[in-house]
Write a protein that holds these residues in place. Structure first.
Motif, PDB file in Angstrom:
ATOM      1  N   LYS A 205       0.830  -1.216   0.000  1.00  0.00           N
ATOM      2  CA  LYS A 205       0.000   0.000   0.000  1.00  0.00           C
ATOM      3  C   LYS A 205       0.859   1.258   0.000  1.00  0.00           C
ATOM      4  O   LYS A 205       0.696   2.129  -0.845  1.00  0.00           O
ATOM      5  CB  LYS A 205      -0.943  -0.009   1.204  1.00  0.00           C
ATOM      6  CG  LYS A 205      -1.895  -1.199   1.204  1.00  0.00           C
ATOM      7  CD  LYS A 205      -2.973  -1.054   2.256  1.00  0.00           C
ATOM      8  CE  LYS A 205      -4.043  -2.126   2.083  1.00  0.00           C
ATOM      9  NZ  LYS A 205      -3.559  -3.472   2.441  1.00  0.00           N
ATOM     10  N   ALA A 206       1.765   1.364   0.979  1.00  0.00           N
ATOM     11  CA  ALA A 206       2.630   2.547   1.031  1.00  0.00           C
ATOM     12  C   ALA A 206       3.611   2.510  -0.143  1.00  0.00           C
ATOM     13  O   ALA A 206       4.092   1.444  -0.531  1.00  0.00           O
ATOM     14  CB  ALA A 206       3.380   2.597   2.351  1.00  0.00           C
ATOM     15  N   THR A 207       3.910   3.669  -0.684  1.00  0.00           N
ATOM     16  CA  THR A 207       4.850   3.739  -1.807  1.00  0.00           C
ATOM     17  C   THR A 207       6.276   4.008  -1.308  1.00  0.00           C
ATOM     18  O   THR A 207       7.244   3.746  -2.011  1.00  0.00           O
ATOM     19  CB  THR A 207       4.426   4.846  -2.789  1.00  0.00           C
ATOM     20  OG1 THR A 207       4.217   6.062  -2.053  1.00  0.00           O
ATOM     21  CG2 THR A 207       3.131   4.461  -3.501  1.00  0.00           C
ATOM     22  N   ALA A 208       6.400   4.562  -0.088  1.00  0.00           N
ATOM     23  CA  ALA A 208       7.705   4.778   0.540  1.00  0.00           C
ATOM     24  C   ALA A 208       7.475   4.844   2.046  1.00  0.00           C
ATOM     25  O   ALA A 208       6.379   5.181   2.495  1.00  0.00           O
ATOM     26  CB  ALA A 208       8.348   6.079   0.053  1.00  0.00           C
ATOM     27  N   ALA A 209       8.503   4.508   2.803  1.00  0.00           N
ATOM     28  CA  ALA A 209       8.371   4.583   4.266  1.00  0.00           C
ATOM     29  C   ALA A 209       9.745   4.638   4.904  1.00  0.00           C
ATOM     30  O   ALA A 209      10.742   4.195   4.326  1.00  0.00           O
ATOM     31  CB  ALA A 209       7.605   3.365   4.806  1.00  0.00           C
TER      32      ALA A 209
END
Ligand code: ADP
Ligand code: MG
Length: 322
Positions: A205-209
């Protein structure tokens, strides 16, 4: 007490060193052996904590162990990894039984909270320092990196920021406060809770973290650079705790949240349509800004006008980036 007796008594015999899922062989041989399925990758991270540099000299050993392990496991959370095991390279000036007992108890507590096993280490004599290496598993090709933020994504954080930086004068003993205010802030400094479940929920889901260790502004700079985008942070949307506001007022609380460090909460970018379902499922998703074309990090007011980041009130002692 000899080196081997020390290792046996305080580490090899610890409940968190008794192996478990993913640990084929733990303490006692030349290497530990960890299991990894064919569709998984190994996530690895190391952090060193030096007495008097990263933590105040003479710190409570229980808290030292809690914090040291939590800081390292937070890197696994930031990649969406599930903890497998960790090693501990411990350098000690003396083998003090009371110190070791408290340290081992703190290690046990945080290892239990994170579901991670002690699988090995090294024990040497010298000025106090701790090196934690953590290992986790992540579905192949799906780890949350700093590289994928896309224009139009929303920038989110996993909770209130600034508590650990705000707690620093309490940690150093240069300020005292009512326990109702001081205790939650001190807890956020000494035992940050790695956001492991959130990181795993963000997979796919997240594109970066990343996890925030050096302050929201500085760490968002890493996402911006790695992703080739600009991040705009709306100052008024950054969540602040009531304890922090009570301790130091809004202006200083905001400075702690933006430029302090040691939060160990996740900052991540999400496609806009992913925000509501995650919030509805109860995940801590606080939108604080958005991804735009460009470079670097802009701090903006509620009208989108760029504002100058607040100056740091003091040099942050606990930042691990040094
Ligand atoms: P070697 O000489 O093969 O490097 P050591 O004598 O240093 O092995 O350590 C013996 C065993 O104890 C190894 O399995 C090592 O991983 C483990 N160990 C040593 N120090 C620690 C520690 N502080 N915490 C956990 N395990 C440790
Ligand atoms: Mg060794």
């Amino acid at each position: 007490m000899g080196e081997f007796e020390l290792i046996r008594q305080y580490f090899a015999a610890a409940p968190c060193a008794q192996g478990g899922e993913g640990v084929a062989l733990g303490i006692g041989d030349d290497c530990a052996l960890l299991e990894l399925a064919a569709d998984q990758q190994l996530a690895v991270s190391t952090d060193t904590l030096v007495d008097g540099v990263h933590v105040p000299q003479g710190a409570d050993p229980f808290l030292l162990a809690m914090r040291g392990l939590a800081v390292s496991v937070s890197d696994l959370a930031a990649m969406g990894a599930t903890p497998l095991g960790f090693t501990l390279a411990l350098t000690l000036p003396t083998a003090d039984a009371a110190w070791l007992e408290a340290f081992a108890a703190g290690l046990e507590r945080m290892a239990g909270q994170c579901g991670i096993r002690l699988v090995g280490g090294d024990t040497t004599r010298g000025p106090l320092s701790l090196t934690f290496t953590v290992f986790g598993r992540v579905p192949r090709g799906q780890a949350l990196t700093r590289r994928g933020a896309r224009v139009g994504n929303l920038l989110c954080v996993g909770g209130e920021l600034g508590d650990a930086a705000g707690a620093l004068p309490l940690v150093l003993g240069t300020l005292t406060a009512d326990p109702a205010v001081a205790d939650p802030l001190l807890a956020r400094y000494w035992s940050p809770q790695p956001q492991l479940a959130l990181g795993q929920a963000l997979l796919g889901k997240a594109t970066a973290a990343l996890d925030i260790s050096d302050g929201l502004l500085a760490d968002c700079g890493h996402i911006a650079q790695a992703s080739g985008v600009k991040l705009c942070i709306e100052q008024s949307r950054v969540p602040l705790s009531t304890a922090l506001l009570a301790l130091c007022g809004e202006a200083h609380a905001r400075a702690c949240a933006l430029s302090g460090g040691d939060d160990y909460r996740l900052a991540y970018t999400l496609p806009a349509e992913a925000v509501e379902p995650l919030q509805a499922a109860g995940w801590p998703v606080h939108v604080v800004g958005r991804v735009e074309a460009g470079a670097g990090v802009d701090l903006v007011d509620e009208h989108g006008h760029c504002i100058q980041p607040p100056a740091r009130g003091y040099q942050h002692f606990g930042s691990r980036g040094d």
